[in-house]
Write a protein that holds these residues in place. Structure first.
Motif, short mmCIF file in Angstrom:
data_model
loop_
_atom_site.label_atom_id
_atom_site.label_comp_id
_atom_site.label_asym_id
_atom_site.label_seq_id
_atom_site.Cartn_x
_atom_site.Cartn_y
_atom_site.Cartn_z
N VAL A 103 95.76 -79.32 33.66
CA VAL A 103 95.83 -78.05 32.93
C VAL A 103 96.17 -78.35 31.48
O VAL A 103 97.11 -79.10 31.20
CB VAL A 103 96.91 -77.12 33.52
N LYS A 104 95.42 -77.75 30.55
CA LYS A 104 95.67 -78.02 29.13
C LYS A 104 97.01 -77.43 28.71
O LYS A 104 97.35 -76.30 29.05
CB LYS A 104 94.54 -77.46 28.27
N ARG A 105 97.76 -78.24 27.94
CA ARG A 105 99.00 -77.74 27.37
C ARG A 105 98.68 -76.82 26.19
O ARG A 105 97.82 -77.13 25.36
CB ARG A 105 99.89 -78.90 26.90
N GLU A 106 99.37 -75.72 26.13
CA GLU A 106 99.12 -74.69 25.12
C GLU A 106 99.17 -75.27 23.71
O GLU A 106 100.08 -76.02 23.35
CB GLU A 106 100.16 -73.57 25.27
N ASN A 107 98.15 -74.92 22.91
CA ASN A 107 98.06 -75.30 21.49
C ASN A 107 97.95 -76.80 21.25
O ASN A 107 98.30 -77.30 20.18
CB ASN A 107 99.25 -74.75 20.69
#
Length: 214
Positions: A103-107
């Motif tokens: 899951v991509k980390r925010e920003n």
């Protein structure tokens, strides 16, 4: 007047029994029952601080569990229980959380690797091959996975896992939206309504479509 010796005798016997039981009920063996491949039993025993020679009666399971789980910063280890086997044995039951999602980390452009329950949180690095994971798109993670979106994914994939077992071998990516699109590694797409009242039924219907497409 003669003093009755019986109470004194009983007291001596009780003290002797307590002393004997105290000597017997001292931990002589600590073992670890591991569900996983990368957890080392001796490490678990060391961080648990359960000492051989200590009283099995005064063992604080909750403290030991907290020490073990806290030792793994990525939350990759779950203690499912600690069993006292009288008179002198302790068994620690451990489950290793296996990362299956990326899951991509925010920003950022970084990804977090996590398990089916979204409890584990391991940073990806330059050597991480995302092709080995199920990449989730459409949502990101900041500090915690404790959001409604990830709870929905957890329910969907637990139902799917009941049917296929190895999720990573089946699914390559997920696009999260009002319709959750689950793309298989052989290019079939299962579509799940995010607002469905029965995810088990949704998953069953879409998985049947996938099987019938073969």
């Amino acid at each position: 007047m003669k003093r009755n010796p019986l109470p004194i005798l009983i007291a001596v016997i009780i003290v002797s029994v307590i002393a004997t039981m105290g000597a017997i009920m001292r931990v002589s063996e600590v073992s670890v029952d591991i569900n996983g491949q990368n957890v080392v039993a001796e490490e678990i025993i060391n961080v648990s601080q359960i000492k051989r020679g200590g009283s099995i009666l005064s063992l604080n399971e909750l403290d030991a569990i907290n020490r073990i789980e806290s030792a793994y910063a990525d939350n990759s280890v779950k203690v499912e229980g600690i069993e006292r086997v009288f008179p002198n044995k302790v068994i620690i039951y451990v489950k290793e959380r296996t990362p299956i999602f990326a899951v991509k980390r925010e920003n950022t452009d970084k990804y977090i690797l996590t398990d089916i329950d979204f409890q584990m949180s391991r940073n990806s690095d330059a050597n991480t091959d995302l092709a080995n994971y199920i990449v989730i798109k459409g949502i990101t993670v900041n500090v915690s996975f404790d959001t409604q979106s990830f709870k929905i994914l957890n329910e969907i994939f637990n139902n799917l896992q009941d049917k296929v077992g190895d999720l990573k071998s089946l699914v390559s990516e997920v696009q999260f939206g009002d319709v959750i699109s689950i793309k298989t590694r052989d290019d079939f797409t299962m579509n799940i309504d995010k607002n469905a009242s029965d995810f088990e039924q949704e998953v069953s219907r879409e998985y049947t479509k996938y099987i019938n497409s073969k």
